[in-house]
Design a protein around this motif. Structure first.
Motif, mmCIF file in Angstrom:
data_model
loop_
_atom_site.group_PDB
_atom_site.id
_atom_site.type_symbol
_atom_site.label_atom_id
_atom_site.label_comp_id
_atom_site.label_asym_id
_atom_site.label_seq_id
_atom_site.Cartn_x
_atom_site.Cartn_y
_atom_site.Cartn_z
ATOM 1 N N GLU A 114 1.021 6.775 -6.856
ATOM 2 C CA GLU A 114 -0.114 7.683 -7.078
ATOM 3 C C GLU A 114 0.316 9.138 -6.927
ATOM 4 O OE1 GLU A 114 -3.820 4.812 -5.667
ATOM 5 O OE2 GLU A 114 -2.655 5.933 -4.161
ATOM 6 N N ALA A 115 1.132 9.414 -5.920
ATOM 7 C CA ALA A 115 1.602 10.791 -5.704
ATOM 8 C C ALA A 115 2.435 11.270 -6.883
ATOM 9 C CB ALA A 115 2.399 10.870 -4.416
ATOM 10 N N ASP A 116 3.312 10.395 -7.400
ATOM 11 C CA ASP A 116 4.155 10.775 -8.534
ATOM 12 C C ASP A 116 3.335 10.973 -9.805
ATOM 13 O OD1 ASP A 116 6.391 10.782 -7.000
ATOM 14 O OD2 ASP A 116 7.102 8.785 -7.598
ATOM 15 N N LEU A 117 2.177 10.334 -9.876
ATOM 16 C CA LEU A 117 1.289 10.512 -11.035
ATOM 17 C C LEU A 117 0.366 11.723 -10.851
ATOM 18 C CD1 LEU A 117 0.278 6.813 -11.819
ATOM 19 C CD2 LEU A 117 1.525 8.362 -13.344
ATOM 20 N N LYS B 112 2.793 8.888 7.913
ATOM 21 C CA LYS B 112 2.355 10.152 8.519
ATOM 22 C C LYS B 112 3.038 11.336 7.850
ATOM 23 C CE LYS B 112 1.008 8.622 13.173
ATOM 24 N NZ LYS B 112 1.301 8.702 14.621
ATOM 25 N N GLU B 113 4.326 11.205 7.598
ATOM 26 C CA GLU B 113 5.062 12.301 6.951
ATOM 27 C C GLU B 113 4.538 12.560 5.543
ATOM 28 O OE1 GLU B 113 9.094 11.038 7.214
ATOM 29 O OE2 GLU B 113 9.360 11.756 9.277
ATOM 30 N N LEU C 249 0.826 -1.206 0.000
ATOM 31 C CA LEU C 249 0.000 0.000 0.000
ATOM 32 C C LEU C 249 0.865 1.264 0.000
ATOM 33 C CD1 LEU C 249 -2.633 -1.210 2.605
ATOM 34 C CD2 LEU C 249 -3.096 -0.702 0.195
ATOM 35 N N ARG C 250 1.948 1.223 0.762
ATOM 36 C CA ARG C 250 2.875 2.358 0.808
ATOM 37 C C ARG C 250 3.415 2.657 -0.588
ATOM 38 N NH1 ARG C 250 4.888 7.117 2.626
ATOM 39 N NH2 ARG C 250 7.126 7.236 2.313
ATOM 40 N N THR D 174 -4.711 5.969 0.141
ATOM 41 C CA THR D 174 -3.945 4.723 0.194
ATOM 42 C C THR D 174 -2.945 4.757 1.348
ATOM 43 O OG1 THR D 174 -4.138 4.480 -2.217
ATOM 44 C CG2 THR D 174 -2.445 3.164 -1.120
ATOM 45 N N ALA D 175 -2.331 5.928 1.567
ATOM 46 C CA ALA D 175 -1.369 6.067 2.668
ATOM 47 C C ALA D 175 -2.049 5.847 4.017
ATOM 48 C CB ALA D 175 -0.705 7.433 2.619
#
Length: 281
Positions: A239-242, A272-273, A232-233, A251-252
């Protein structure tokens, strides 16, 4: 003192010279590597010669344990289980000892391979398998003791011992069909969750096709353990990079909850970060 020094250097010279002398051994070592079906065999043994001697019943007495060659243990190794006379032998390396007789040989697979010839103290608990091999006489003489594989089939082979006019045959059955069917079933079912995860990680780390990495990591999540916080991480990072920030945060959060349940503080901290960073943008 001069005489002592002379004899010391003379002795040293003799040792040095003798250490450089190379002579052939009377029973040369042999290594046989053979693939049969999907099993790989490695056989190591030494090959004594007849030299005009009567072998079985004389040089090698009937009814007594024999090292099955010369010098160190004769060993056989295989990388799958095998079956001999209906008895299963797990993959590994074994010493081969035999008890020759006129009509048949007893063949013993022994788990301790660190012996020079026969063990000084025979330990029956180290006998992994005992069976008998058929014996026949052949019209030609085999001068040097020989072990080989013959009658190779996809699912079996003959382990053959030959010396003088005597040949002993031992059939070895192999799990070729079992291995092949497992491989076929796995491939025909398609990649596993772990395969999709590994491919997605590689594409992401190497900055290749991120959309393809996203497709693969999504399949890894769908097919795999829902508590696999590390999967999941990775999905959240892709997803963030996309640019899929909302999906990445969702998802995080799933990864965070799974990591907290598993007690993995490293992933708790990283998630969390990341959530804090993505929510701030």
């Amino acid at each position: 003192m001069k005489n002592i020094a002379f004899f010391f250097f003379a002795a040293l010279f003799c040792v040095t010279v003798s250490g450089q002398i190379q002579t052939p051994v009377p029973s040369p070592a042999a290594t046989v590597e053979q693939q049969v079906g999907l099993t790989n065999f490695t056989l190591k043994y030494s090959r004594p010669a007849m030299r005009g001697r009567t072998i079985f019943g004389d040089l090698v007495p009937y009814g007594q344990k024999w090292r099955t060659g010369a010098n160190n243990n004769t060993t056989i190794a295989f990388d799958t289980k095998v079956t001999i006379a209906g008895k299963e032998l797990t993959k590994g390396t074994y010493a081969i000892y035999t008890i020759p007789d006129e009509n048949e040989w007893e063949v013993i697979f022994y788990t301790d391979t660190n012996n020079w010839g026969l063990p000084q103290n025979w330990d029956e608990t180290k006998v992994a398998l005992k069976t008998t091999a058929k014996v026949q006489e052949v019209p030609i003489e085999v001068e040097n003791f020989t072990i080989m594989f013959d009658h190779l089939q996809n699912d079996s082979a003959q382990l053959i011992f030959a010396w003088g006019n005597t040949v002993a045959n031992l059939k070895v059955d192999l799990p070729t069909d079992e291995i092949a069917m497992k491989s076929i079933d796995k491939v025909m079912k398609g990649p596993s969750a772990g395969d999709y995860f590994a491919a997605a990680v590689y594409f992401h780390d190497e900055e290749k096709d991120l959309q393809k990495a996203y497709e693969w990591i999504t399949k890894a999540v769908e097919m795999g353990d829902p508590a696999a916080y590390w999967v999941l991480r990775r999905k959240s990072l892709i997803e963030a990079d996309l640019g899929k920030k909302e999906e990445a945060i969702a998802t995080a959060r799933k990864s965070l909850a799974a990591a907290e349940k598993a007690g993995n503080q490293d992933y708790v901290k990283m998630n969390k970060e990341s959530i804090e960073e993505w929510e701030g943008n």
